[in-house]
Design an enzyme around this catalytic site. Structure first.
Site, PDB file in Angstrom:
ATOM      1  N   SER A 129      29.886  40.977  88.175  1.00  0.00           N
ATOM      2  CA  SER A 129      30.121  39.553  88.421  1.00  0.00           C
ATOM      3  C   SER A 129      29.452  39.100  89.713  1.00  0.00           C
ATOM      4  CB  SER A 129      31.621  39.269  88.513  1.00  0.00           C
ATOM      5  OG  SER A 129      31.815  37.910  88.857  1.00  0.00           O
ATOM      6  N   LYS A 183      36.483  42.965  83.439  1.00  0.00           N
ATOM      7  CA  LYS A 183      35.544  41.830  83.598  1.00  0.00           C
ATOM      8  C   LYS A 183      35.931  40.678  82.677  1.00  0.00           C
ATOM      9  CE  LYS A 183      32.289  39.224  84.946  1.00  0.00           C
ATOM     10  NZ  LYS A 183      31.360  38.682  84.055  1.00  0.00           N
ATOM     11  N   HIS A 186      38.698  38.933  84.333  1.00  0.00           N
ATOM     12  CA  HIS A 186      38.090  38.177  85.450  1.00  0.00           C
ATOM     13  C   HIS A 186      37.609  36.821  84.927  1.00  0.00           C
ATOM     14  CE1 HIS A 186      34.520  36.782  87.650  1.00  0.00           C
ATOM     15  NE2 HIS A 186      35.002  37.366  88.737  1.00  0.00           N
ATOM     16  N   ASN A 187      36.911  36.837  83.814  1.00  0.00           N
ATOM     17  CA  ASN A 187      36.362  35.583  83.284  1.00  0.00           C
ATOM     18  C   ASN A 187      37.458  34.663  82.744  1.00  0.00           C
ATOM     19  OD1 ASN A 187      33.960  36.819  83.909  1.00  0.00           O
ATOM     20  ND2 ASN A 187      32.926  36.125  82.062  1.00  0.00           N
ATOM     21  N   GLU A 190      38.669  33.056  85.636  1.00  0.00           N
ATOM     22  CA  GLU A 190      37.591  32.143  86.091  1.00  0.00           C
ATOM     23  C   GLU A 190      37.661  30.807  85.331  1.00  0.00           C
ATOM     24  OE1 GLU A 190      33.515  33.924  86.222  1.00  0.00           O
ATOM     25  OE2 GLU A 190      32.937  32.239  84.952  1.00  0.00           O
TER      26      GLU A 190
HETATM   27  C1  6PG Z   1      30.298  36.193  86.497  1.00  0.00           C
HETATM   28  C2  6PG Z   1      30.370  35.111  85.473  1.00  0.00           C
HETATM   29  C3  6PG Z   1      29.312  35.302  84.440  1.00  0.00           C
HETATM   30  C4  6PG Z   1      29.032  34.040  83.667  1.00  0.00           C
HETATM   31  C5  6PG Z   1      30.052  33.788  82.621  1.00  0.00           C
HETATM   32  C6  6PG Z   1      30.098  32.329  82.253  1.00  0.00           C
HETATM   33  O1  6PG Z   1      31.322  36.803  86.695  1.00  0.00           O
HETATM   34  O2  6PG Z   1      29.223  36.397  87.076  1.00  0.00           O
HETATM   35  O3  6PG Z   1      31.613  35.107  84.849  1.00  0.00           O
HETATM   36  O4  6PG Z   1      29.656  36.404  83.680  1.00  0.00           O
HETATM   37  O5  6PG Z   1      28.920  32.954  84.524  1.00  0.00           O
HETATM   38  O6  6PG Z   1      29.669  34.533  81.518  1.00  0.00           O
HETATM   39  O7  6PG Z   1      30.761  32.255  81.078  1.00  0.00           O
HETATM   40  P1  6PG Z   1      30.800  30.957  80.183  1.00  0.00           P
HETATM   41  O8  6PG Z   1      29.380  30.612  79.837  1.00  0.00           O
HETATM   42  O9  6PG Z   1      31.624  31.371  79.011  1.00  0.00           O
HETATM   43  O10 6PG Z   1      31.428  29.892  81.035  1.00  0.00           O
END
Ligand code: 6PG
Length: 474
Positions: A129, A183, A186-187, A190
């Site tokens: 990430s 991960k 994490h998302n 996010e």
């Molecule tokens: C990270 C982000 C990266 C990416 C996501 C966005 O941790 O660096 O999470 O993995 O920005 O995949 O996901 P979406 O396109 O689903 O918002």
């Protein structure tokens, strides 16, 4: 003969190219390969040197690596990963390690670990990430699975990852697909954090009349408080950017339909599968779905009156700051509850203190709150709900009245605030000593003989013939 490389990177897209350059900047010899030749040539022309090479073919790439080999795949998650593994397999030996650094679904990682073992080499699933800048300057890295492979990867990953006050932002996350699972969560968090910020931004603008540069200034100021985080920093930055065509804020010219690649949805699906409620994470995924249905929103707006509905009397910027913090604590608490449950269900043996430590720098979630979560998990690594930690409970108690006030005022006025409201309702549900489920149990037993348990005998299943029983008089 050219120097053999310490590490290889396959895939020279945005993330792969940045990661290869990162390894190179740490003094490592790096070799790379990319399926599309034009990208390889462009990369070689711009960045290539004796210690950062681009190979014409996959066999050349493998031959260019010091054995036992360390190879990181930075290709699109899904079928492309299988295709590269199949192409690599004939060229690799038993001690060679291939790392999948993409946003892969954890069950695919488990399957590939077995496949690679059967085909005579090692495989590690690792979440990365930090976006492009993180990959270049130091991302957070979440490897799982094969522990011996992790030990051999450790020096190069520790050299390339972000460093926080708590050390390098990489650690072994647990067995099997744990790295990609971590991960994924994490998302999921996010998505929630981004949606919470968007809701707060809407309330700042519509409710408090704070727009444009002034809104950017609020987020910039909050970045010096308990809300300090990369996503708040990014928000302050993007809200300050001027649209070259209109001269107004660029964000006002962006179509309000959010995209998604699926990691947030996977997180919510995992919550459903393991019976862990993730209402705030789910609300964030749903909100992206609602935002994308532009036609329905236009029609709904005409049918039910335009929203949002305007000023929110009595609400202050500080209320919004506290509401944001309380909702943020709730969404992390949900995400970590899922990780605790998944570690048991999938035998990850995950070290969640290590996970929170990895996230203290480099990743998109990096935030002051992560230090508090790390401290909480060091106190009790098995803590089911992070907001039950004494320090976090105290912080939440201080912010909760503002979350309640914000949700009440905003909902009364017709603002759509799915993450803020779901966080409050989830926290309230978990703080309710006796809730409403007694009636659900009575209904289930009445129509389906599903049985229920009495409060005075909680281990005994009881069935009642509800229609035949004496009724309360009066
Ligand atoms: C990270 C982000 C990266 C990416 C996501 C966005 O941790 O660096 O999470 O993995 O920005 O995949 O996901 P979406 O396109 O689903 O918002």
């Amino acid at each position: 003969m050219a120097q053999l490389a310490d590490i290889g990177v396959i895939g020279l897209g945005v993330m792969g190219a940045a990661l290869a350059r990162n390894f190179h900047s740490r003094g490592l010899a790096v070799t790379t390969w990319n399926r599309e030749d034009d990208m390889s040539q462009a990369f070689a022309a711009k960045y290539g040197d004796a210690r950062l090479t681009v190979q014409p073919t996959l066999p050349d790439f493998v031959r260019g690596l010091e054995a036992p080999r360390r190879i990181i795949l930075m290709v699109t998650a899904g079928r492309p990963v299988d295709l590269v593994l199949e192409a690599l397999a004939p060229h690799l030996g038993a001690e060679d390690i291939v790392v999948d650094g993409g946003n892969t679904f954890f069950r695919d990682t488990v399957r590939r670990e077995e496949w690679c073992r059967a085909h005579g080499f090692r495989f590690v699933g690792m979440g990365i990430s930090g976006g492009e800048e993180g990959a270049l300057k130091g991302p957070a890295m979440m490897p799982g699975g094969d522990v011996e492979a992790w030990q051999r990867l450790r020096p190069v990953l520790e050299a390339a990852c972000a460093q926080s006050d708590h050390g390098p932002c990489v650690d072994h996350c647990g067995s099997g697909g744990a790295g990609h699972y971590v991960k994924m969560v994490h998302n999921g968090i996010e998505y929630a954090d981004m949606q919470i910020i968007s809701e707060i931004w809407t309330l700042l603008a519509g409710g408090l009349g704070i727009t444009g540069k002034a809104a950017s200034d609020v987020f910039a100021a909050w970045n010096n408080t308990e809300l300090r985080s990369y996503l708040v920093e990014v928000t302050a930055l993007v809200l300050a950017v001027k649209d070259p065509q209109t001269g107004g804020p660029l964000v006002d010219q962006i179509l309000d339909a959010a995209g998604q690649k699926g990691t947030g949805r996977w997180t919510v699906e995992q919550g459903l599968e393991l019976g862990i409620p993730l209402p705030t994470l789910a609300a964030a995924v749903d909100a992206r779905g609602v935002s994308s249905n532009l036609a329905a929103r236009k029609h709904g707006s005409a049918l039910f009156g335009g929203r949002p509905m305007g000023a929110l009397a009595g609400l202050t910027v500080d209320d919004l700051r506290h509401a944001f913090y309380a909702a943020r604590i709730a969404s992390y608490s949900q995400g970590f509850q899922l990780l605790q449950a998944a570690s048991v269900a999938h035998d990850f043996g995950a070290n969640l203190a290590a996970v929170s430590r990895i996230w203290t720098a480099g990743c998109i979630l990096r935030a002051a709150l992560l230090d508090r979560l790390y401290e909480a998990l060091l106190r009790d690594a098995k803590l089911e709900l992070l907001h039950h930690d004494p320090n976090l409970a105290a912080a939440l108690s201080a912010s909760l009245p503002s979350l309640r006030k914000t949700v009440a005022r905003a909902m009364e006025s017709g603002y759509a605030i799915p993450c803020l409201s779901s966080a409050l309702t989830w926290l309230d549900g978990l703080a309710t000593g006796r809730g409403s489920a007694a009636l659900i149990q009575a209904q289930r037993d009445c129509f389906g003989a599903h049985t229920y348990k009495r409060v005075d005998a909680p281990d005994v299943a009881v069935h009642s013939l509800w229609a035949d029983m004496d009724k309360i008089e009066g």
